[in-house]
Design a protein around this motif. Sequence first.
Motif, PDB file in Angstrom:
ATOM      1  N   LYS A   4       0.820  -1.209   0.000  1.00 43.75           N
ATOM      2  CA  LYS A   4       0.000   0.000   0.000  1.00 43.75           C
ATOM      3  C   LYS A   4       0.854   1.259   0.000  1.00 43.75           C
ATOM      4  O   LYS A   4       0.622   2.177  -0.775  1.00 43.75           O
ATOM      5  N   LEU A   5       1.844   1.311   0.880  1.00 42.62           N
ATOM      6  CA  LEU A   5       2.656   2.512   1.013  1.00 42.62           C
ATOM      7  C   LEU A   5       3.459   2.812  -0.253  1.00 42.62           C
ATOM      8  O   LEU A   5       3.502   3.949  -0.717  1.00 42.62           O
ATOM      9  N   PHE A   6       4.093   1.785  -0.806  1.00 43.66           N
ATOM     10  CA  PHE A   6       4.902   2.005  -1.999  1.00 43.66           C
ATOM     11  C   PHE A   6       4.017   2.305  -3.201  1.00 43.66           C
ATOM     12  O   PHE A   6       4.360   3.145  -4.032  1.00 43.66           O
ATOM     13  N   GLY A   7       2.875   1.635  -3.293  1.00 46.77           N
ATOM     14  CA  GLY A   7       1.929   1.927  -4.373  1.00 46.77           C
ATOM     15  C   GLY A   7       1.460   3.375  -4.333  1.00 46.77           C
ATOM     16  O   GLY A   7       1.434   4.060  -5.358  1.00 46.77           O
ATOM     17  N   LYS A   8       1.120   3.862  -3.148  1.00 45.57           N
ATOM     18  CA  LYS A   8       0.697   5.262  -3.006  1.00 45.57           C
ATOM     19  C   LYS A   8       1.839   6.214  -3.342  1.00 45.57           C
ATOM     20  O   LYS A   8       1.628   7.250  -3.978  1.00 45.57           O
ATOM     21  N   PHE A   9       3.056   5.860  -2.934  1.00 39.81           N
ATOM     22  CA  PHE A   9       4.222   6.669  -3.261  1.00 39.81           C
ATOM     23  C   PHE A   9       4.376   6.791  -4.775  1.00 39.81           C
ATOM     24  O   PHE A   9       4.582   7.886  -5.304  1.00 39.81           O
ATOM     25  N   SER A  45       7.383  -6.570  -6.844  1.00 39.63           N
ATOM     26  CA  SER A  45       6.816  -7.594  -5.968  1.00 39.63           C
ATOM     27  C   SER A  45       7.268  -7.308  -4.540  1.00 39.63           C
ATOM     28  O   SER A  45       8.263  -6.627  -4.302  1.00 39.63           O
ATOM     29  N   PHE A  46       6.527  -7.846  -3.611  1.00 37.85           N
ATOM     30  CA  PHE A  46       6.766  -7.584  -2.198  1.00 37.85           C
ATOM     31  C   PHE A  46       6.929  -8.909  -1.480  1.00 37.85           C
ATOM     32  O   PHE A  46       6.072  -9.790  -1.602  1.00 37.85           O
ATOM     33  N   LYS A  47       8.041  -9.062  -0.760  1.00 38.36           N
ATOM     34  CA  LYS A  47       8.296 -10.291  -0.027  1.00 38.36           C
ATOM     35  C   LYS A  47       8.853  -9.917   1.335  1.00 38.36           C
ATOM     36  O   LYS A  47       9.910  -9.271   1.418  1.00 38.36           O
ATOM     37  N   ASP A  48       8.158 -10.316   2.378  1.00 37.48           N
ATOM     38  CA  ASP A  48       8.523  -9.946   3.748  1.00 37.48           C
ATOM     39  C   ASP A  48       8.658  -8.421   3.811  1.00 37.48           C
ATOM     40  O   ASP A  48       7.731  -7.724   3.481  1.00 37.48           O
ATOM     41  N   ASN A  49       9.817  -7.907   4.177  1.00 38.23           N
ATOM     42  CA  ASN A  49       9.976  -6.457   4.239  1.00 38.23           C
ATOM     43  C   ASN A  49      10.726  -5.906   3.026  1.00 38.23           C
ATOM     44  O   ASN A  49      11.141  -4.763   3.021  1.00 38.23           O
ATOM     45  N   GLN A  50      10.893  -6.717   1.979  1.00 40.91           N
ATOM     46  CA  GLN A  50      11.605  -6.293   0.784  1.00 40.91           C
ATOM     47  C   GLN A  50      10.651  -5.877  -0.327  1.00 40.91           C
ATOM     48  O   GLN A  50       9.587  -6.464  -0.497  1.00 40.91           O
ATOM     49  N   ILE A  51      11.076  -4.865  -1.072  1.00 39.37           N
ATOM     50  CA  ILE A  51      10.383  -4.451  -2.283  1.00 39.37           C
ATOM     51  C   ILE A  51      11.331  -4.787  -3.424  1.00 39.37           C
ATOM     52  O   ILE A  51      12.440  -4.263  -3.494  1.00 39.37           O
ATOM     53  N   ILE A  52      10.912  -5.681  -4.294  1.00 40.00           N
ATOM     54  CA  ILE A  52      11.759  -6.146  -5.383  1.00 40.00           C
ATOM     55  C   ILE A  52      11.250  -5.528  -6.681  1.00 40.00           C
ATOM     56  O   ILE A  52      10.088  -5.703  -7.045  1.00 40.00           O
ATOM     57  N   PRO A  93      16.317   8.256  -9.374  1.00 38.60           N
ATOM     58  CA  PRO A  93      16.044   9.321  -8.402  1.00 38.60           C
ATOM     59  C   PRO A  93      14.675   9.193  -7.745  1.00 38.60           C
ATOM     60  O   PRO A  93      14.516   9.506  -6.566  1.00 38.60           O
ATOM     61  N   ILE A  94      13.709   8.711  -8.496  1.00 42.79           N
ATOM     62  CA  ILE A  94      12.364   8.535  -7.937  1.00 42.79           C
ATOM     63  C   ILE A  94      12.385   7.446  -6.870  1.00 42.79           C
ATOM     64  O   ILE A  94      11.870   7.623  -5.769  1.00 42.79           O
ATOM     65  N   LEU A  95      12.986   6.302  -7.187  1.00 43.97           N
ATOM     66  CA  LEU A  95      13.013   5.204  -6.236  1.00 43.97           C
ATOM     67  C   LEU A  95      13.820   5.548  -4.989  1.00 43.97           C
ATOM     68  O   LEU A  95      13.470   5.144  -3.889  1.00 43.97           O
ATOM     69  N   LYS A  96      14.891   6.298  -5.144  1.00 39.20           N
ATOM     70  CA  LYS A  96      15.710   6.700  -3.994  1.00 39.20           C
ATOM     71  C   LYS A  96      14.937   7.616  -3.051  1.00 39.20           C
ATOM     72  O   LYS A  96      15.236   7.668  -1.869  1.00 39.20           O
ATOM     73  N   LYS A  97      13.958   8.342  -3.563  1.00 39.63           N
ATOM     74  CA  LYS A  97      13.148   9.214  -2.718  1.00 39.63           C
ATOM     75  C   LYS A  97      12.379   8.417  -1.670  1.00 39.63           C
ATOM     76  O   LYS A  97      12.029   8.945  -0.625  1.00 39.63           O
ATOM     77  N   TYR A  98      12.095   7.161  -1.975  1.00 38.88           N
ATOM     78  CA  TYR A  98      11.256   6.370  -1.063  1.00 38.88           C
ATOM     79  C   TYR A  98      11.951   6.118   0.268  1.00 38.88           C
ATOM     80  O   TYR A  98      11.377   6.333   1.310  1.00 38.88           O
ATOM     81  N   ASN A  99      13.178   5.633   0.242  1.00 35.22           N
ATOM     82  CA  ASN A  99      13.883   5.456   1.518  1.00 35.22           C
ATOM     83  C   ASN A  99      15.378   5.755   1.430  1.00 35.22           C
ATOM     84  O   ASN A  99      16.101   5.553   2.383  1.00 35.22           O
ATOM     85  N   GLY A 100      15.843   6.197   0.271  1.00 35.78           N
ATOM     86  CA  GLY A 100      17.232   6.602   0.141  1.00 35.78           C
ATOM     87  C   GLY A 100      18.220   5.499  -0.175  1.00 35.78           C
ATOM     88  O   GLY A 100      19.370   5.772  -0.459  1.00 35.78           O
TER      89      GLY A 100
END
Length: 107
Positions: A4-9, A45-52, A93-100
């Motif tokens: 949910k969080l990454f999708g909204k981002f 895809s999302f697995k445990d706490n990873q975003i792949i 740059p967009i993906l790095k904005k999510y958590n650096g």
Amino acid sequence: ENFKLFGKFLIDEGFSFTTKDLDFLTLTTSEKTSKGGYKYVLSISFKDNQIIIRPKCNTLLFTGSLSNYQLHWIEWEYRKYVPYDTAYKAFEPILKKYNGELYYIKE
């Protein structure tokens, strides 16, 4: 929760989705255009706490002559030439904005 969080981002960053699967926790973005008119998509895809994230970018495939070409989708790799580098400069740059932090794995 990451789904949910990454999708909204991504939506806030101007992405839309061609597929969204809540059972398998996967997303595929619609095409985005980078500098030079190259396009890329992100399969997520999302697995445990990873975003792949598996990016794909398009390239021209010439078949015989310069006037006979096709657009071809390729798996993105970390390389320093077009279209790989062009796509990277658009989505990184967009993906790095999510958590650096981003980690690259070549399989």
